[in-house]
Design a protein around this motif. Sequence first.
Motif, PDB file in Angstrom:
ATOM      1  N   SER A   1       0.830  -1.204   0.000  1.00  0.00           N
ATOM      2  CA  SER A   1       0.000   0.000   0.000  1.00  0.00           C
ATOM      3  C   SER A   1       0.867   1.258   0.000  1.00  0.00           C
ATOM      4  O   SER A   1       0.521   2.274  -0.605  1.00  0.00           O
ATOM      5  N   VAL A   2       2.027   1.196   0.678  1.00  0.00           N
ATOM      6  CA  VAL A   2       2.949   2.335   0.682  1.00  0.00           C
ATOM      7  C   VAL A   2       3.565   2.508  -0.704  1.00  0.00           C
ATOM      8  O   VAL A   2       3.631   3.625  -1.240  1.00  0.00           O
ATOM      9  N   VAL A   3       3.998   1.403  -1.310  1.00  0.00           N
ATOM     10  CA  VAL A   3       4.554   1.458  -2.662  1.00  0.00           C
ATOM     11  C   VAL A   3       3.516   2.019  -3.631  1.00  0.00           C
ATOM     12  O   VAL A   3       3.832   2.857  -4.491  1.00  0.00           O
ATOM     13  N   GLU A   4       2.283   1.571  -3.492  1.00  0.00           N
ATOM     14  CA  GLU A   4       1.206   2.021  -4.390  1.00  0.00           C
ATOM     15  C   GLU A   4       1.008   3.530  -4.309  1.00  0.00           C
ATOM     16  O   GLU A   4       0.784   4.203  -5.329  1.00  0.00           O
ATOM     17  N   LYS A   5       1.088   4.073  -3.100  1.00  0.00           N
ATOM     18  CA  LYS A   5       0.873   5.509  -2.926  1.00  0.00           C
ATOM     19  C   LYS A   5       2.091   6.331  -3.332  1.00  0.00           C
ATOM     20  O   LYS A   5       1.970   7.530  -3.593  1.00  0.00           O
TER      21      LYS A   5
ATOM     22  N   ASP B   1       6.747   0.779 -13.945  1.00  0.00           N
ATOM     23  CA  ASP B   1       8.110   0.271 -13.943  1.00  0.00           C
ATOM     24  C   ASP B   1       8.906   0.690 -12.706  1.00  0.00           C
ATOM     25  O   ASP B   1      10.069   0.322 -12.548  1.00  0.00           O
ATOM     26  N   GLU B   2       8.295   1.484 -11.822  1.00  0.00           N
ATOM     27  CA  GLU B   2       9.000   1.920 -10.616  1.00  0.00           C
ATOM     28  C   GLU B   2       8.622   1.134  -9.365  1.00  0.00           C
ATOM     29  O   GLU B   2       9.332   1.207  -8.357  1.00  0.00           O
ATOM     30  N   ARG B   3       7.529   0.388  -9.420  1.00  0.00           N
ATOM     31  CA  ARG B   3       7.029  -0.238  -8.197  1.00  0.00           C
ATOM     32  C   ARG B   3       8.060  -1.186  -7.565  1.00  0.00           C
ATOM     33  O   ARG B   3       8.353  -1.099  -6.378  1.00  0.00           O
ATOM     34  N   ALA B   4       8.584  -2.114  -8.350  1.00  0.00           N
ATOM     35  CA  ALA B   4       9.540  -3.078  -7.812  1.00  0.00           C
ATOM     36  C   ALA B   4      10.830  -2.390  -7.363  1.00  0.00           C
ATOM     37  O   ALA B   4      11.484  -2.825  -6.401  1.00  0.00           O
TER      38      ALA B   4
ATOM     39  N   ALA C   1       1.320  -3.909  -7.366  1.00  0.00           N
ATOM     40  CA  ALA C   1       2.071  -3.455  -6.198  1.00  0.00           C
ATOM     41  C   ALA C   1       2.359  -4.626  -5.262  1.00  0.00           C
ATOM     42  O   ALA C   1       3.442  -4.707  -4.668  1.00  0.00           O
ATOM     43  N   LEU C   2       1.409  -5.541  -5.124  1.00  0.00           N
ATOM     44  CA  LEU C   2       1.654  -6.749  -4.326  1.00  0.00           C
ATOM     45  C   LEU C   2       2.818  -7.541  -4.907  1.00  0.00           C
ATOM     46  O   LEU C   2       3.718  -7.986  -4.189  1.00  0.00           O
ATOM     47  N   ARG C   3       2.803  -7.694  -6.218  1.00  0.00           N
ATOM     48  CA  ARG C   3       3.860  -8.460  -6.878  1.00  0.00           C
ATOM     49  C   ARG C   3       5.213  -7.756  -6.707  1.00  0.00           C
ATOM     50  O   ARG C   3       6.250  -8.408  -6.519  1.00  0.00           O
ATOM     51  N   ALA C   4       5.217  -6.418  -6.772  1.00  0.00           N
ATOM     52  CA  ALA C   4       6.461  -5.668  -6.625  1.00  0.00           C
ATOM     53  C   ALA C   4       7.080  -5.884  -5.250  1.00  0.00           C
ATOM     54  O   ALA C   4       8.299  -6.020  -5.111  1.00  0.00           O
ATOM     55  N   VAL C   5       6.236  -5.927  -4.225  1.00  0.00           N
ATOM     56  CA  VAL C   5       6.729  -6.119  -2.864  1.00  0.00           C
ATOM     57  C   VAL C   5       7.186  -7.557  -2.636  1.00  0.00           C
ATOM     58  O   VAL C   5       8.149  -7.804  -1.899  1.00  0.00           O
ATOM     59  N   LEU C   6       6.525  -8.494  -3.275  1.00  0.00           N
ATOM     60  CA  LEU C   6       6.853  -9.909  -3.078  1.00  0.00           C
ATOM     61  C   LEU C   6       7.961 -10.390  -4.024  1.00  0.00           C
ATOM     62  O   LEU C   6       8.569 -11.435  -3.785  1.00  0.00           O
ATOM     63  N   GLN C   7       8.198  -9.606  -5.074  1.00  0.00           N
ATOM     64  CA  GLN C   7       9.316  -9.904  -5.982  1.00  0.00           C
ATOM     65  C   GLN C   7      10.034  -8.582  -6.300  1.00  0.00           C
ATOM     66  O   GLN C   7      10.014  -8.104  -7.427  1.00  0.00           O
ATOM     67  N   PRO C   8      10.687  -8.001  -5.308  1.00  0.00           N
ATOM     68  CA  PRO C   8      11.287  -6.670  -5.478  1.00  0.00           C
ATOM     69  C   PRO C   8      12.532  -6.690  -6.359  1.00  0.00           C
ATOM     70  O   PRO C   8      13.168  -7.734  -6.550  1.00  0.00           O
ATOM     71  N   MET C   9      12.861  -5.520  -6.859  1.00  0.00           N
ATOM     72  CA  MET C   9      14.098  -5.378  -7.627  1.00  0.00           C
ATOM     73  C   MET C   9      15.280  -5.361  -6.659  1.00  0.00           C
ATOM     74  O   MET C   9      15.214  -4.739  -5.594  1.00  0.00           O
TER      75      MET C   9
ATOM     76  N   GLY D   1       6.896  12.999 -13.417  1.00  0.00           N
ATOM     77  CA  GLY D   1       5.916  12.004 -12.977  1.00  0.00           C
ATOM     78  C   GLY D   1       6.570  10.782 -12.382  1.00  0.00           C
ATOM     79  O   GLY D   1       5.917   9.948 -11.766  1.00  0.00           O
ATOM     80  N   GLY D   2       7.894  10.686 -12.562  1.00  0.00           N
ATOM     81  CA  GLY D   2       8.643   9.566 -12.001  1.00  0.00           C
ATOM     82  C   GLY D   2       9.559  10.036 -10.883  1.00  0.00           C
ATOM     83  O   GLY D   2       9.350  11.098 -10.276  1.00  0.00           O
ATOM     84  N   HIS D   3      10.586   9.241 -10.596  1.00  0.00           N
ATOM     85  CA  HIS D   3      11.483   9.540  -9.486  1.00  0.00           C
ATOM     86  C   HIS D   3      12.943   9.378  -9.906  1.00  0.00           C
ATOM     87  O   HIS D   3      13.248   8.611 -10.822  1.00  0.00           O
ATOM     88  N   ALA D   4      13.799  10.126  -9.201  1.00  0.00           N
ATOM     89  CA  ALA D   4      15.246   9.960  -9.334  1.00  0.00           C
ATOM     90  C   ALA D   4      15.729   9.145  -8.128  1.00  0.00           C
ATOM     91  O   ALA D   4      15.370   9.459  -6.984  1.00  0.00           O
ATOM     92  N   PHE D   5      16.524   8.121  -8.368  1.00  0.00           N
ATOM     93  CA  PHE D   5      16.956   7.200  -7.319  1.00  0.00           C
ATOM     94  C   PHE D   5      18.437   7.418  -7.018  1.00  0.00           C
ATOM     95  O   PHE D   5      19.211   7.829  -7.888  1.00  0.00           O
TER      96      PHE D   5
END
Length: 329
Positions: free
Chosen positions: A199-203, A209-212, A280-288, A301-305
């Motif tokens: 839920s945090v990742v989703e928000k 392509d950024e969720r994982a 988002a569930l899949r991203a958390v359970l199979q993270p990058m 609209g995206g993020h810098a990491f």
Amino acid sequence: MRRLLNIISTLFGITVIAAAGIAYYLYASFTGPGPSTEDKTLVIPKGSGVAEIAGILRSENVIEDTRIFLLGVRLLSEGKPLMAGEYVFPKGVSASGAMGIMIAGKSITHRLTIPEGLTVREVLELVSSEPLLDGPLPPQRPAEGALLPETYQFLRGESRASMIARMRDAMTEALAEEWEKRDRSILVKTPEEAVALASVVEKETSQADERARIAGVFYNRLKKGMPLQSDPTVIFAITLGQRKLNRGVTYDDLKTDSPYNTYLVKGLPPGPIANPGRAALRAVLQPMSHKELYFVADGTGGHAFAATLEEHNKNVANWRKVQKAQQTQ
């Protein structure tokens, strides 16, 4: 006697021919093109009898004669009921065709889309405002994170309580499926923890392509004992999902005393802050897998990491320049 027999035979023949003619006329009228000159969308209410249905069809010019329709249904429906529902009766459909549509129950299917990341309150508002659904919302409010966002098909008149139950069942099923496919090395140990982090990742991002990748950042922070420092958790700490904040997060907000405030409390929030989608569930359970610890909006609209605080500070400075330019414009 011979003359009498001839007369009787003649009368019988005439009767048979007449009966056959009448039967042919009735059958042709029942199966031939109807009077409608355009497609008709009609609602057949629950509990309608055949006579009531015939009246509706006649009043809307779908059929020409209610008596022929009633007779045709009695003789040719094979005892199958005409089901209530919302139907499209095509232009020129025969009475027989109209009967077949209702026997098959080919009702119009509607759609209700629940976007990812809505709180339970927001989902309930969407369901409540859908005019084609019926009845009240369920008396017991679902727990935050218990409803799966997706597009649901439904028939006019489905109950709102049934729709909410379907969303709850869909989340249970999706979570079970994704949990079985999880990376066994991840830090979350229960499906409930997975929903909370998802839920945090989703928000945090609307970019698929950024969720994982963001999930990977949070796991890296958890491994190092760093707080997640997620603004959406601060917003939830203030609103508890009961209203919109309708403003940006301030430095004072970051001091909010709440177990949901991941600036003050290390680890996961005590529960979900919204309803995450399957991705988002899949991203958390199979993270990058990576070494990044920070991310900030990049203005597109995206993020810098970043993997280091020095890199992150540069990204933050760039973001502030973007903000300043946007404000100037």
